[in-house]
Write an enzyme that holds these catalytic residues in place. Structure first.
Site, short mmCIF file in Angstrom:
data_model
loop_
_atom_site.label_atom_id
_atom_site.label_comp_id
_atom_site.label_asym_id
_atom_site.label_seq_id
_atom_site.Cartn_x
_atom_site.Cartn_y
_atom_site.Cartn_z
N GLY A 1 0.86 -1.19 0.00
CA GLY A 1 0.00 0.00 0.00
C GLY A 1 0.90 1.23 0.00
N VAL B 1 -0.56 6.14 4.59
CA VAL B 1 0.11 5.45 5.71
C VAL B 1 1.34 4.70 5.21
CG1 VAL B 1 -0.14 3.72 7.54
CG2 VAL B 1 -2.08 5.19 6.98
N GLY B 2 1.17 3.96 4.11
CA GLY B 2 2.26 3.13 3.61
C GLY B 2 3.47 3.94 3.17
N ASP C 1 2.14 -1.48 -4.56
CA ASP C 1 0.73 -1.05 -4.61
C ASP C 1 0.11 -1.65 -5.86
OD1 ASP C 1 -0.84 1.51 -3.10
OD2 ASP C 1 -1.68 0.92 -5.04
N ASN D 1 -7.56 -1.39 8.37
CA ASN D 1 -8.71 -1.45 9.27
C ASN D 1 -9.88 -2.23 8.65
OD1 ASN D 1 -8.27 -0.08 11.78
ND2 ASN D 1 -7.90 1.77 10.59
N HIS E 1 -9.16 -1.82 18.27
CA HIS E 1 -8.92 -0.48 17.72
C HIS E 1 -10.25 0.07 17.21
CE1 HIS E 1 -6.68 2.76 16.01
NE2 HIS E 1 -6.86 2.40 14.75
N1 APR Z 1 -2.76 -4.39 -3.21
C1 APR Z 1 -1.91 -3.39 -2.94
N2 APR Z 1 -2.32 -2.14 -2.65
C2 APR Z 1 -3.63 -1.91 -2.65
C3 APR Z 1 -4.59 -2.91 -2.92
C4 APR Z 1 -4.10 -4.21 -3.22
N3 APR Z 1 -4.92 -5.21 -3.48
N4 APR Z 1 -5.81 -2.35 -2.83
C5 APR Z 1 -5.66 -1.06 -2.52
N5 APR Z 1 -4.33 -0.78 -2.40
C6 APR Z 1 -3.68 0.48 -2.11
C7 APR Z 1 -4.37 1.67 -2.76
O1 APR Z 1 -4.07 1.75 -4.14
C8 APR Z 1 -3.79 2.82 -1.96
O2 APR Z 1 -2.63 3.37 -2.55
O3 APR Z 1 -3.74 0.77 -0.73
C9 APR Z 1 -3.45 2.18 -0.61
C10 APR Z 1 -4.25 2.75 0.55
O4 APR Z 1 -3.85 4.07 0.71
P1 APR Z 1 -4.82 5.25 1.15
O5 APR Z 1 -6.09 5.16 0.38
O6 APR Z 1 -4.03 6.49 1.10
O7 APR Z 1 -5.20 4.88 2.65
P2 APR Z 1 -4.30 5.12 3.95
O8 APR Z 1 -4.69 6.40 4.58
O9 APR Z 1 -2.88 4.86 3.65
O10 APR Z 1 -4.86 3.95 4.90
C11 APR Z 1 -4.59 2.60 4.59
O11 APR Z 1 -4.55 1.93 6.88
O12 APR Z 1 -4.99 3.15 8.78
C12 APR Z 1 -5.49 2.22 7.86
O13 APR Z 1 -7.89 2.66 7.85
C13 APR Z 1 -6.70 2.77 7.11
O14 APR Z 1 -7.35 0.69 6.12
C14 APR Z 1 -6.70 1.93 5.88
C15 APR Z 1 -5.20 1.69 5.65
#
Ligand code: APR
Length: 309
Positions: free
Chosen positions: A10, A14-15, A34, A121, A176
């Site tokens: 991801g 966060v990632g 990602d 989450n 959480h």
């Molecule tokens: N494989 C890899 N990456 C993926 C996949 C997948 N199958 N599906 C979605 N993603 C990626 C998205 O493309 C996106 O870049 O996961 C990333 C999530 O990033 P954000 O939408 O910015 O979310 P973020 O704020 O980072 O939160 C991620 O952490 O704290 C928790 O509740 C939050 O579940 C959420 C997670």
């Protein structure tokens, strides 16, 4: 000694922030993966171009190919969708379960000896799912929530007391979510118990704000959820594993009999080291805190049940 390898799944808020913290602290080389093409590549290249300025030798690679993640020591899973205003973490359940399940399959295939730290989450359920799906021993699969919730608690306490946050040691247990359990009796300012320092109603107000700590940020941001403190908290756990430091942290770990909770992932104090969760620490909670922890575990259990349905 060869550098350790950490995969962050991801490349969202966060990632990518977690990846940045890991390379800047020179803890390990990072692979940022990602599903969106170009996103991890662009962010990784941008971070590498900060290396000369920040002065780190660690490397980050952005990719969409799990082959690049092979033989990672630690994998941090942040893939999924984040909350929007009005959504609870539980609203993310089915979408993120599908995403996390698929990610875990890929990670197991390419890094069969890795340690998994789950951040997606609803956290406790996603961690439970990752453990089941991976077939890994439970010490190698755990979730990040308690460190974040405790960091939020510590900030609010330091703010209320007007004291240095460096002296605050805060503990939040349980799931959480809204049922998390801030524990004032195990929260100290340099050894002085919180209950000695603040009146009960102030502590209760801080406990409430902590329980809603994530929602307060979602309300401000409108289009996403928190990521600075979540990424910092995840990296603290990565660091404890890579350095084998056996830190006592609140961790979403498989609880097997402790606290009257059986075979369920929930936030409890645990020693985190080279093998992941080295052991769960059972502390003497007050009757009301124990009841609140068990109530929180029940809420997790219900969601785990909903997953199977
Ligand atoms: N494989 C890899 N990456 C993926 C996949 C997948 N199958 N599906 C979605 N993603 C990626 C998205 O493309 C996106 O870049 O996961 C990333 C999530 O990033 P954000 O939408 O910015 O979310 P973020 O704020 O980072 O939160 C991620 O952490 O704290 C928790 O509740 C939050 O579940 C959420 C997670």
């Amino acid at each position: 000694m060869a550098r350790k390898k950490v995969t962050v799944v991801g490349a969202g808020f966060v990632g990518s922030t977690a990846a940045q913290r890991i390379v800047e602290k020179q803890l390990a080389d990072v692979v940022l993966i990602d599903i969106v093409e170009g996103l991890p590549q662009g962010k990784a290249l941008d971070m590498m171009q900060s290396a000369a300025v920040e002065g780190f030798d660690t490397h980050i690679l952005g990719t969409n190919d799990y082959a690049d993640t092979a033989n990672s020591d630690v994998v941090v899973i942040t893939a999924g969708i984040a909350r929007k205003p009005g959504m609870s973490r539980d609203d993310l359940l089915n979408t993120n379960a599908g995403i996390v399940g698929g990610v875990v399959d890929q990670i197991v295939a390419h890094s069969p000896d890795s340690i998994l730290i789950i951040v997606s989450n609803p956290l406790d359920v996603m961690t439970h799912l990752a453990w089941k799906r991976s077939g890994f021993a439970s010490n190698r699969v755990f979730g990040m929530a308690g460190v974040l919730d405790s960091a939020r608690y510590a900030y609010f306490i330091a703010e209320a007391l007007g004291c240095s946050i460096k002296d605050v040691r805060a503990m939040v247990l349980g799931g959480h979510g809204d049922t998390m359990v801030p524990v004032p009796h195990f929260t100290t300012v340099n050894g002085v118990t919180l209950t000695e320092l603040l009146p009960a109603d102030t502590i209760e107000a801080i406990n409430d704000r902590t329980r809603n700590g994530g929602a307060e940020i979602v309300k401000h941001l409108k289009t996403g959820s928190a990521y600075y403190a979540p990424s910092a908290s995840s990296v603290a756990m990565v660091e404890a594993v890579l350095l084998g430091s056996n830190r006592l942290l609140p961790v979403c770990a498989l609880v097997n009999g402790q606290y009257g909770i059986d075979n369920l992932y929930c936030g409890v104090p645990a020693m985190v080291g080279a093998n992941g969760v080295e052991r769960i620490i059972e502390v003497g909670l007050s009757q009301s805190d124990l009841a609140a922890l068990q109530n929180s575990a029940m809420a997790v259990k219900e969601l785990v049940g909903a997953l199977k349905g």
